[in-house]
Design an enzyme around this catalytic site. Structure first.
Site, PDB file in Angstrom:
ATOM      1  N   GLY A  87      36.486  41.693  30.281  1.00  0.00           N
ATOM      2  CA  GLY A  87      37.409  41.008  31.192  1.00  0.00           C
ATOM      3  C   GLY A  87      38.191  41.994  32.037  1.00  0.00           C
ATOM      4  N   GLY A  89      40.797  44.095  32.681  1.00  0.00           N
ATOM      5  CA  GLY A  89      41.848  44.743  31.899  1.00  0.00           C
ATOM      6  C   GLY A  89      42.920  45.374  32.768  1.00  0.00           C
ATOM      7  N   GLY A 123      46.380  49.257  32.021  1.00  0.00           N
ATOM      8  CA  GLY A 123      46.284  48.324  33.142  1.00  0.00           C
ATOM      9  C   GLY A 123      46.429  48.989  34.503  1.00  0.00           C
ATOM     10  N   ARG A 180      30.210  38.517  37.502  1.00  0.00           N
ATOM     11  CA  ARG A 180      29.258  39.564  37.145  1.00  0.00           C
ATOM     12  C   ARG A 180      28.194  38.995  36.209  1.00  0.00           C
ATOM     13  NH1 ARG A 180      33.278  43.883  37.123  1.00  0.00           N
ATOM     14  NH2 ARG A 180      34.964  43.043  38.369  1.00  0.00           N
ATOM     15  N   ASP A 249      28.553  44.374  33.109  1.00  0.00           N
ATOM     16  CA  ASP A 249      29.827  43.893  33.669  1.00  0.00           C
ATOM     17  C   ASP A 249      30.094  44.536  35.023  1.00  0.00           C
ATOM     18  OD1 ASP A 249      30.033  46.120  31.720  1.00  0.00           O
ATOM     19  OD2 ASP A 249      32.074  46.293  32.493  1.00  0.00           O
ATOM     20  N   ASN A 250      29.288  45.513  35.408  1.00  0.00           N
ATOM     21  CA  ASN A 250      29.458  46.144  36.712  1.00  0.00           C
ATOM     22  C   ASN A 250      28.326  45.766  37.662  1.00  0.00           C
ATOM     23  OD1 ASN A 250      31.775  47.352  35.792  1.00  0.00           O
ATOM     24  ND2 ASN A 250      30.799  49.293  35.307  1.00  0.00           N
ATOM     25  N   ASP A 259      32.441  48.000  41.483  1.00  0.00           N
ATOM     26  CA  ASP A 259      33.036  48.864  40.455  1.00  0.00           C
ATOM     27  C   ASP A 259      32.632  50.321  40.628  1.00  0.00           C
ATOM     28  OD1 ASP A 259      34.505  46.871  39.423  1.00  0.00           O
ATOM     29  OD2 ASP A 259      33.726  46.995  37.386  1.00  0.00           O
TER      30      ASP A 259
HETATM   31  P1  AMP Z   1      35.272  49.894  34.267  1.00  0.00           P
HETATM   32  O1  AMP Z   1      34.730  51.118  33.629  1.00  0.00           O
HETATM   33  O2  AMP Z   1      36.363  50.186  35.278  1.00  0.00           O
HETATM   34  O3  AMP Z   1      34.226  48.991  34.802  1.00  0.00           O
HETATM   35  O4  AMP Z   1      36.034  49.119  33.104  1.00  0.00           O
HETATM   36  C1  AMP Z   1      35.419  48.641  31.938  1.00  0.00           C
HETATM   37  C2  AMP Z   1      36.385  47.746  31.190  1.00  0.00           C
HETATM   38  O5  AMP Z   1      37.542  48.475  30.763  1.00  0.00           O
HETATM   39  C3  AMP Z   1      36.921  46.579  31.998  1.00  0.00           C
HETATM   40  O6  AMP Z   1      37.123  45.512  31.118  1.00  0.00           O
HETATM   41  C4  AMP Z   1      38.220  47.117  32.528  1.00  0.00           C
HETATM   42  O7  AMP Z   1      39.105  46.116  32.894  1.00  0.00           O
HETATM   43  C5  AMP Z   1      38.713  47.912  31.338  1.00  0.00           C
HETATM   44  N1  AMP Z   1      39.631  48.994  31.735  1.00  0.00           N
HETATM   45  C6  AMP Z   1      39.289  50.153  32.354  1.00  0.00           C
HETATM   46  N2  AMP Z   1      40.388  50.915  32.551  1.00  0.00           N
HETATM   47  C7  AMP Z   1      41.434  50.242  32.060  1.00  0.00           C
HETATM   48  C8  AMP Z   1      42.840  50.502  31.953  1.00  0.00           C
HETATM   49  N3  AMP Z   1      43.390  51.636  32.412  1.00  0.00           N
HETATM   50  N4  AMP Z   1      43.621  49.566  31.379  1.00  0.00           N
HETATM   51  C9  AMP Z   1      43.090  48.427  30.905  1.00  0.00           C
HETATM   52  N5  AMP Z   1      41.782  48.117  30.968  1.00  0.00           N
HETATM   53  C10 AMP Z   1      40.958  49.009  31.527  1.00  0.00           C
HETATM   54 MG    MG Z   2      33.898  47.278  35.530  1.00  0.00          MG
END
Ligand code: AMP
Ligand code: MG
Length: 497
Positions: A87, A89, A123, A180, A249-250, A259
């Site tokens: 989800g 995040g 976040g 996604r 998810d990407n 992403d």
């Molecule tokens: P990503 O690698 O950016 O595609 O993120 C993969 C997952 O980790 C997704 O669910 C993001 O929302 C979560 N996520 C990545 N970085 C953070 C962060 N700094 N705080 C909270 N959730 C994160």
């Molecule tokens: Mg992502």
């Protein structure tokens, strides 16, 4: 108060799809860049934006009237391992807007604070990855590749803790959908077929209205998504682009590049190139991308199986049938694009055109063996004459052993004998598909360093400006064409966390 005419159809899908979440305000938002052209194309311009209101809205400090912000739920296979609970995040969907052309676009903040899906994360986003995403996504758009867009980037005036403290930032992204493959997996993993169907109907209505009246719309949906993905990944390959984290998810359901984390364009060509520091096994290496596309689509197909037919066995057969053409469809898209890059048309004798693929592969192998720069090879190739080697110097110098290029170019010139166009016509066609400028990693890194270390955004703005016209040689911008000097080489990019 800023007015953005938001609609919120995702909210209407039901609470299992998201968690309503407001952005967490930041200390001192300041606009880095606002994308006026994109805003205009979304019909949200001219926005009566003072720098302060703009920064307040696109940092999440002020939620525009009519927005119902939410964090979307999704799962995902990360490096092959299924995580049922991912989800948004650190992202929030503000809502959707309808552009003047009638199409809908989602507006999304990234780095806007913790959500129900944050797990241990803060976040937030660091400035570096925000600048990288802004530059690369806007460059992709200008290169003609389907992509999410960057509407705004804002600094927060706060620090984020990574391996060290870094300035924080928020990026506003715009997409044809933020659904996604992993969004489908989320409901499939919970055996919630009703929600899978709701989601599929939403995606069809929103992104694939042409399949709505088909006999089996879900089969047609899968087919359309697979086609889009095949052509998208072919475009990545033709530009030397490596996504870096092709987790399910990407992968966007709308066929856009989404992403941008540890992504990069290659300088010297290598089939197996990996940049992402978290991709130790090379799962998402350059040459693996088409295959991973199919792997991810297979996960989508599995999620859709209950919708494809009442009988489980028949449904699986349909899914297999639908994905069967992916490989050929990708290869076609790849070959068509590579022919264009090499100035070869298809309307020649079949005996001649059948040799194009081996000819192109031979060039790529020689580029790999000789550490030739991917983008410059095709850029300089676009300037050559069919009958004379007078202009061969620049391209020859890209090859460790120029003789290896000479051998290839002789075969290429033989092949050009079957082409009807003049040199000028062919060169114009090739220059229209072979960029002069791509967002090279060392230049992105220089833009990040200046911003992060000296609060100087001029390097970022200048690079952005050059990338607005990637196919046109710009006066005084030669250094943006060039690969890195040995000391400038960036061998790894880090996940955008
Ligand atoms: P990503 O690698 O950016 O595609 O993120 C993969 C997952 O980790 C997704 O669910 C993001 O929302 C979560 N996520 C990545 N970085 C953070 C962060 N700094 N705080 C909270 N959730 C994160
Ligand atoms: Mg992502």
């Amino acid at each position: 108060m800023i007015q953005i005419p938001f609609e919120n159809r995702y909210v209407a899908l039901g609470e299992q799809f998201y968690v309503k979440t407001r952005p967490t305000p930041v200390a001192e938002p300041a606009m880095i860049r606002f994308n006026d052209d994109l805003a205009a194309s979304l019909g949200i311009s001219p926005i009566p934006l003072s720098p302060d209101t703009g920064a307040a809205v696109f940092s999440g400090n002020v939620v525009p009237e009519g927005a119902e912000p939410l964090a979307m739920a999704y799962s995902g296979h990360q490096f092959g391992h299924f995580n049922p609970y991912l989800g948004d995040g650190r992202a929030i969907l503000l809502g959707e807007v309808q552009g003047p052309g009638g199409d809908y676009f989602d507006v999304h903040l990234k780095g806007s604070g913790r959500t129900a899906f944050s797990r241990n994360g803060d976040g937030r986003a660091a400035l570096g990855p925000v600048l990288r995403e802004y530059l690369v996504s806007e460059a992709m758009e200008k290169l003609g590749v389907p992509t999410t867009r960057a509407l705004a980037a804002v600094t927060t005036g706060e620090e984020v803790a990574r391996d060290r403290y870094l300035p924080g930032a928020v990026i506003t992204r715009v997409a044809r959908s933020f659904v996604r493959v992993g969004t489908f997996q989320y409901f499939s993993a919970r055996d919630d077929v009703e929600s899978v169907k709701k989601l599929a109907d939403h995606v069809i209505q929103r992104n694939y209205p042409e399949v709505a009246d088909a006999e089996n719309p879900y089969m047609e949906l899968l087919k359309a998504v697979a086609d889009k993905q095949a052509s998208l990944i072919a475009q990545w390959m033709q530009l030397g682009f490596i996504h870096g984290v092709m987790n399910t998810d990407n992968m966007s359901i709308a066929g856009e590049t989404i992403d941008y984390g540890p992504c990069a364009f290659m300088d010297d060509y290598d089939h197996k190139r990996v940049f992402s520091s978290i991709d130790q096994g090379g799962r998402y290496a350059y040459n693996n991308q088409p295959g991973i596309g199919l792997w991810n689509l297979t996960r989508l197909a599995e999620s859709l199986v209950p919708l494809l037919a009442d009988d489980g066995k028949a449904a699986v057969e349909i899914a297999q049938e639908v994905l069967k053409p992916y490989v050929a469809s990708y290869q076609n898209a790849w070959l068509t694009g590579m022919r264009e890059k090499c100035g070869l048309s298809e309307n020649v004798d079949t005996a001649v055109s059948e040799e194009d693929k081996p000819l192109i592969e031979d060039l790529l192998n020689r580029m790999a063996d000789n550490s030739a720069d991917f983008t410059l090879t095709f850029h300089y190739l676009s300037q050559l004459d069919a009958q004379s080697s007078a202009r061969d110097d620049e391209i020859r110098r890209l090859f460790d052993n120029p003789q290896e290029f000479d051998d290839w170019v002789a075969a290429w010139r033989q092949r050009l004998n079957f082409e009807p166009q003049s040199d000028a016509e062919r060169q114009a066609q090739m220059n229209a598909v072979n960029p002069v400028y791509i967002p090279r990693n060392h230049q992105i890194e220089a833009a990040i360093r200046a911003a992060e270390d000296h609060n100087d955004f001029s390097v970022f703005h200048e690079l952005h400006e050059v990338l607005q016209n990637p196919f046109v040689e710009q006066e005084g911008k030669d250094r943006y064409k060039l690969p890195p000097e040995p000391e400038e080489v960036v061998s790894q990019t880090f996940c955008g966390t």
